[in-house]
Motif scaffolding. Structure first.
Motif, PDB file in Angstrom:
ATOM      1  N   GLY A 116       3.775  93.870 -23.372  1.00 18.22           N
ATOM      2  CA  GLY A 116       2.329  93.701 -23.285  1.00 18.22           C
ATOM      3  C   GLY A 116       1.896  92.761 -22.178  1.00 18.22           C
ATOM      4  O   GLY A 116       0.994  93.077 -21.394  1.00 18.22           O
ATOM      5  N   HIS A 119       2.449  94.252 -18.826  1.00 18.17           N
ATOM      6  CA  HIS A 119       1.841  95.587 -18.695  1.00 18.17           C
ATOM      7  C   HIS A 119       2.882  96.643 -18.328  1.00 18.17           C
ATOM      8  O   HIS A 119       2.686  97.453 -17.409  1.00 18.17           O
ATOM      9  N   GLU A 134       0.059  96.165 -27.643  1.00 17.30           N
ATOM     10  CA  GLU A 134      -1.322  96.355 -27.224  1.00 17.30           C
ATOM     11  C   GLU A 134      -2.113  95.060 -27.348  1.00 17.30           C
ATOM     12  O   GLU A 134      -2.962  94.755 -26.512  1.00 17.30           O
ATOM     13  N   GLY A 135      -1.815  94.292 -28.403  1.00 16.27           N
ATOM     14  CA  GLY A 135      -2.515  93.027 -28.585  1.00 16.27           C
ATOM     15  C   GLY A 135      -2.236  92.048 -27.467  1.00 16.27           C
ATOM     16  O   GLY A 135      -3.153  91.403 -26.940  1.00 16.27           O
ATOM     17  N   LEU A 138      -4.024  93.198 -24.279  1.00 11.02           N
ATOM     18  CA  LEU A 138      -5.455  92.901 -24.307  1.00 11.02           C
ATOM     19  C   LEU A 138      -5.721  91.419 -24.106  1.00 11.02           C
ATOM     20  O   LEU A 138      -6.676  91.035 -23.430  1.00 11.02           O
ATOM     21  N   SER A 139      -4.877  90.560 -24.704  1.00 14.08           N
ATOM     22  CA  SER A 139      -5.068  89.120 -24.550  1.00 14.08           C
ATOM     23  C   SER A 139      -4.880  88.693 -23.104  1.00 14.08           C
ATOM     24  O   SER A 139      -5.571  87.814 -22.597  1.00 14.08           O
ATOM     25  N   LYS A 141      -5.486  90.610 -20.461  1.00 15.27           N
ATOM     26  CA  LYS A 141      -6.680  91.052 -19.745  1.00 15.27           C
ATOM     27  C   LYS A 141      -7.867  90.144 -20.039  1.00 15.27           C
ATOM     28  O   LYS A 141      -8.656  89.820 -19.156  1.00 15.27           O
ATOM     29  N   ALA A 142      -7.991  89.735 -21.303  1.00 15.13           N
ATOM     30  CA  ALA A 142      -9.107  88.868 -21.682  1.00 15.13           C
ATOM     31  C   ALA A 142      -9.011  87.517 -20.982  1.00 15.13           C
ATOM     32  O   ALA A 142     -10.005  86.967 -20.515  1.00 15.13           O
ATOM     33  N   VAL A 184      -3.079  86.426 -30.906  1.00 18.67           N
ATOM     34  CA  VAL A 184      -3.083  87.858 -30.644  1.00 18.67           C
ATOM     35  C   VAL A 184      -2.609  88.621 -31.877  1.00 18.67           C
ATOM     36  O   VAL A 184      -1.756  88.150 -32.622  1.00 18.67           O
ATOM     37  N   SER A 215     -15.348  85.543 -24.087  1.00 16.47           N
ATOM     38  CA  SER A 215     -15.111  86.826 -23.448  1.00 16.47           C
ATOM     39  C   SER A 215     -16.155  87.095 -22.381  1.00 16.47           C
ATOM     40  O   SER A 215     -17.319  86.726 -22.530  1.00 16.47           O
ATOM     41  N   ILE A 219     -15.456  92.639 -21.445  1.00 14.53           N
ATOM     42  CA  ILE A 219     -14.717  92.611 -22.716  1.00 14.53           C
ATOM     43  C   ILE A 219     -15.683  92.733 -23.892  1.00 14.53           C
ATOM     44  O   ILE A 219     -15.424  93.462 -24.851  1.00 14.53           O
ATOM     45  N   LYS A 222     -16.830  96.290 -24.231  1.00 14.41           N
ATOM     46  CA  LYS A 222     -15.768  97.143 -24.777  1.00 14.41           C
ATOM     47  C   LYS A 222     -15.623  96.940 -26.278  1.00 14.41           C
ATOM     48  O   LYS A 222     -15.425  97.903 -27.027  1.00 14.41           O
TER      49      LYS A 222
END
Length: 222
Positions: A116, A119, A134-135, A138-139, A141-142, A184, A215, A219, A222
């Protein structure tokens, strides 16, 4: 064994398959459903050592040892470095297939986290590992979207303190705290709030806490 010694290729294949099954039943390893279709991939930059049975042994700087065998990649000595090398090898060798991670919870967690955070273009057969991967993705990206300044935003910290003080000390009232990358994972969406300075946060409930996650606009949308 006697048939193999007498020249039976089928008997030899059975013996090797038996060893392969035993190896896959123990230890931290990565494989795939169609493991027999695995490609050959050698990470020359890590200077692996070839063994008589065709195993390629990779040693990592943190003391890890990875064994790349015909149908699986095994972290013989599991470390963070070994998990990363094992993941990298498995992704290349089982290209296009979902990875089946076996072994300790720590190894499985490390592999999902690395996939994750970096990526890596991979999926896992285990739904729990997929959710974890996935968590972490996303973290990451955030964190990139919000930046370090948002995490330490004093306006958000004051809002959290005020919210907790207004709610009092009732045991049934969830306490609010700032979200961190260690949080996460699964949570229940509770809404969003706009701060006095225009920044926005997401409210995520987990257990008896409300995680306040700074965020950016993308974000939040989304």
């Amino acid at each position: 064994m006697q048939q193999a010694e007498a020249g039976s290729a089928d008997a030899l294949a059975v013996l090797r398959a038996h060893v392969e099954r035993e190896e896959r039943m123990r230890g931290d390893l990565l494989t795939a459903e169609r493991a027999e279709k695995a490609k050959i991939h050698i990470m020359e930059s890590l200077k692996p050592q070839a063994r008589k049975d065709g195993t390629m042994a990779y040693r990592t700087a943190d003391g890890g040892l990875v064994l790349d065998r015909a149908n699986h990649v095994k972290a013989e000595r599991a470390t963070a470095g070994a998990a990363l090398v094992a993941l990298s090898l498995a992704v290349e060798r089982f290209e296009g297939q979902a990875l089946d991670a076996q072994g300790t919870e720590q190894f499985r967690h490390d592999v999902a986290k690395l996939a994750g955070m970096h990526h890596v273009d991979v999926t896992f057969t285990d739904p729990a590992m997929e959710a974890l991967r996935e968590g972490f993705a996303l973290s990451k990206k955030a964190a990139a979207a919000t930046g370090p300044a948002a995490v330490g935003n004093p306006t958000i910290v004051r809002w959290i303190d005020a919210r907790n003080s207004h709610q009092g000390s009732a045991p049934t009232t969830p306490r609010n705290r700032l979200w961190t990358p260690d949080d996460v994972g699964r949570a229940t969406y509770q809404g969003r709030r706009r701060m006095e300075d225009g920044s926005e946060v997401l409210l995520l409930k987990r257990g008896d806490e409300i995680l306040v996650k700074p965020s950016g606009p993308r974000i939040v949308a989304k």
